[in-house]
Design a protein around this motif. Structure first.
Motif, PDB file in Angstrom:
ATOM      1  N   LEU A 279      -3.041   0.788   7.165  1.00 22.46           N
ATOM      2  CA  LEU A 279      -2.819  -0.372   6.305  1.00 22.46           C
ATOM      3  C   LEU A 279      -1.473  -0.199   5.619  1.00 22.46           C
TER       4      LEU A 279
ATOM      5  N   VAL B 249     -11.114  -9.892   5.255  1.00 20.66           N
ATOM      6  CA  VAL B 249     -10.724  -8.538   4.891  1.00 20.66           C
ATOM      7  C   VAL B 249     -11.734  -7.988   3.902  1.00 20.66           C
ATOM      8  N   ALA B 250     -12.312  -6.861   4.260  1.00 16.53           N
ATOM      9  CA  ALA B 250     -13.294  -6.184   3.416  1.00 16.53           C
ATOM     10  C   ALA B 250     -12.834  -4.735   3.270  1.00 16.53           C
ATOM     11  N   PRO B 251     -13.397  -4.007   2.330  1.00 19.10           N
ATOM     12  CA  PRO B 251     -12.998  -2.604   2.199  1.00 19.10           C
ATOM     13  C   PRO B 251     -13.137  -1.868   3.535  1.00 19.10           C
ATOM     14  N   GLY B 252     -12.023  -1.305   3.993  1.00  8.22           N
ATOM     15  CA  GLY B 252     -12.043  -0.498   5.206  1.00  8.22           C
ATOM     16  C   GLY B 252     -11.936  -1.248   6.508  1.00  8.22           C
ATOM     17  N   GLU B 253     -11.874  -2.606   6.475  1.00  7.46           N
ATOM     18  CA  GLU B 253     -11.748  -3.305   7.747  1.00  7.46           C
ATOM     19  C   GLU B 253     -11.110  -4.683   7.611  1.00  7.46           C
TER      20      GLU B 253
ATOM     21  N   VAL C 167       0.828  -1.204   0.000  1.00  6.82           N
ATOM     22  CA  VAL C 167       0.000   0.000   0.000  1.00  6.82           C
ATOM     23  C   VAL C 167       0.860   1.250   0.000  1.00  6.82           C
TER      24      VAL C 167
ATOM     25  N   ARG D 263      -5.270 -14.474   5.398  1.00  5.20           N
ATOM     26  CA  ARG D 263      -6.559 -15.017   4.968  1.00  5.20           C
ATOM     27  C   ARG D 263      -6.557 -16.543   4.957  1.00  5.20           C
TER      28      ARG D 263
ATOM     29  N   VAL E 248      -7.685   1.598   8.123  1.00  6.29           N
ATOM     30  CA  VAL E 248      -8.721   0.578   8.174  1.00  6.29           C
ATOM     31  C   VAL E 248      -9.100   0.388   9.635  1.00  6.29           C
TER      32      VAL E 248
ATOM     33  N   ASP F 299      -1.004  -5.350   1.724  1.00  3.20           N
ATOM     34  CA  ASP F 299      -2.019  -6.374   1.474  1.00  3.20           C
ATOM     35  C   ASP F 299      -1.710  -7.001   0.130  1.00  3.20           C
TER      36      ASP F 299
ATOM     37  N   LYS G 271      -3.306   4.028   4.145  1.00  2.55           N
ATOM     38  CA  LYS G 271      -4.768   4.031   4.240  1.00  2.55           C
ATOM     39  C   LYS G 271      -5.138   3.529   5.625  1.00  2.55           C
TER      40      LYS G 271
END
Length: 172
Positions: free
Chosen positions: A36, A104-108, A3, A75, A18, A39, A16
């Motif tokens: 973040l 892992v999802a957008p923002g968290e 990132v 994951r 999270v 990833d 970013k």
């Protein structure tokens, strides 16, 4: 994908933010913001200040305001590893949560804690298995024997790596 990598113009992106969400027994145990750092689709790395209230003294280590946690989630692994440093940057050690693979999802980043933990000190002299009584009391071995087996295997793997000495290699 990192990132914080440079874009084609040579500029670096700001980290970013999270939310890290730690879940235990179906309830949110704690939620806190983190930067973040990385990833790659399997391995997620975030950095956050100690999110607990005040000092937490385990006897073998103290977590306190100002401590910095670089947290590694996967994951496909049944654990997360948190590198713990003082505000001055001195390595205290690694706190490992046995957990289901991260979602892992957008923002968290969501991680379900399975009660077992491991601590390895920076010098490698102290390796402690934690909360085995809580794990036994959780009933997971009855309600989800496959998850319980994966959790115990993950704890055994981390303990073996902790005693072998090259713990940092685990984080790459």
């Amino acid at each position: 994908m990192s990132v914080n990598s440079a874009d084609p113009s040579g500029r670096f992106e700001a980290p970013k933010t999270v939310d890290v969400v730690l879940v235990k027994a179906g309830r949110t145990k704690i939620r806190y913001p983190a930067d973040l750092l990385h990833d790659d689709g399997t391995h997620v790395v975030v950095r956050a200040a100690w999110a607990g209230a005040g000092v937490r003294d385990f006897g073998f280590v103290r977590f306190e305001p100002g401590d910095v946690f670089t947290e590694h989630y996967w994951r496909d692994r049944w654990y997360s590893v948190k590198e713990v440093r003082t505000s001055e940057g001195a390595l205290k050690g690694w706190y490992c949560d046995i957990a289901r693979p991260a979602d892992v999802a957008p923002g968290e980043v969501v991680c379900e804690d399975l009660d077992l933990d491991l601590w390895r000190s920076a010098d490698g002299r102290t390796v402690v298995r934690l909360d085995e009584d809580e794990f036994a009391a959780s009933g997971l071995e009855t309600t989800d024997p496959q998850a319980a087996s994966a959790a115990r295997a993950a704890l055994d793997e981390l303990e073996r790596i902790a005693h072998e000495g090259d713990f940092e290699a685990l984080l790459t």
